[in-house]
Design a protein around this motif. Structure first.
Motif, short mmCIF file in Angstrom:
data_model
loop_
_atom_site.label_atom_id
_atom_site.label_comp_id
_atom_site.label_asym_id
_atom_site.label_seq_id
_atom_site.Cartn_x
_atom_site.Cartn_y
_atom_site.Cartn_z
N VAL A 1 2.65 -2.23 3.46
CA VAL A 1 2.74 -3.09 2.28
C VAL A 1 3.09 -2.24 1.07
O VAL A 1 3.94 -2.61 0.26
CB VAL A 1 1.44 -3.89 2.06
N GLU B 1 1.95 -15.02 -0.22
CA GLU B 1 2.67 -16.07 0.50
C GLU B 1 3.17 -17.16 -0.43
O GLU B 1 4.23 -17.74 -0.21
CB GLU B 1 1.80 -16.66 1.60
N TYR C 1 -8.98 -10.06 0.67
CA TYR C 1 -7.74 -9.97 1.44
C TYR C 1 -7.09 -11.35 1.57
O TYR C 1 -5.88 -11.50 1.39
CB TYR C 1 -8.00 -9.42 2.85
N ASP C 2 -7.90 -12.36 1.89
CA ASP C 2 -7.36 -13.72 2.03
C ASP C 2 -6.74 -14.19 0.72
O ASP C 2 -5.67 -14.81 0.70
CB ASP C 2 -8.45 -14.69 2.47
N TRP D 1 -5.50 -12.32 -1.69
CA TRP D 1 -4.29 -11.53 -1.94
C TRP D 1 -3.16 -12.03 -1.05
O TRP D 1 -2.04 -12.25 -1.51
CB TRP D 1 -4.60 -10.06 -1.69
N ILE D 2 -3.44 -12.24 0.24
CA ILE D 2 -2.41 -12.72 1.17
C ILE D 2 -1.88 -14.09 0.72
O ILE D 2 -0.66 -14.32 0.70
CB ILE D 2 -2.97 -12.78 2.61
#
Length: 171
Positions: A154, A95, A87-88, A90-91
């Motif tokens: 999303v 960003e 998740y980190d 991908w985020i």
């Protein structure tokens, strides 16, 4: 009459077929011509079917499934792209504007679907255990529902089916 799934680009549930195509379920999928399904990307296709077997005990099956989920969630995978670190990763990519819209849309659709199924699994597991462990299941169901709803948002912003690069870049 038997549940089937296949691998081509990714795993898909095959919910039926007709004279021209497999009928697939999942994000953005409805049918895929069976004549070219295995040759257009990787040159082969695997299909598996599931047959009924003896009914197992729910409690060990649920415990094994939860142990697998926790283990996978704690794993880092290749370059930290699995489990919670995924998740980190991908985020951060979103960003920084890295990656492509199609990949983001694909992952949004796949992971939103997975989390919807996780909520269903936890609810059913809780019921099959006679709600004996409701104090543990209820908070997990709530958290997975929140994640599922967030990923569905999303997915809405990055539609896999019918989305365009312009739309993906905008979001």
């Amino acid at each position: 009459g038997l549940p089937c799934y296949g691998w081509h680009y990714d795993f898909s549930v095959i919910r039926g077929y007709d004279s021209d195509a497999y009928l697939l379920s999942g994000p953005g999928k409805s049918e895929r011509g069976w004549k070219e399904f295995g040759v257009t990307a990787v040159g082969f296709m695997d299909i598996w079917s599931l047959r009924p077997g003896p009914k197992g005990d729910d409690a060990p099956a649920i415990a094994d499934a939860l142990a697998f989920a926790v283990s996978f969630g704690r794993s880092a995978g290749k370059e930290g792209t699995s489990g919670l670190r995924g998740y980190d990763h991908w985020i951060a990519g979103l960003e920084l504007g890295k990656g492509d819209g199609f990949g983001g849309a694909y992952n949004a659709a796949i992971w939103a679907e997975c989390r919807r199924f996780a909520v269903e699994f936890l609810e059913e597991a809780n019921e099959r255990n006679g709600r004996k462990h409701n104090a543990l299941f209820a908070p997990a169901i709530g958290k997975y529902r929140t994640v599922s709803e967030s990923l569905s948002e999303v997915e809405r912003l990055f539609p896999y089916k019918g989305g365009t690069e312009k739309q993906w870049k905008q979001h």
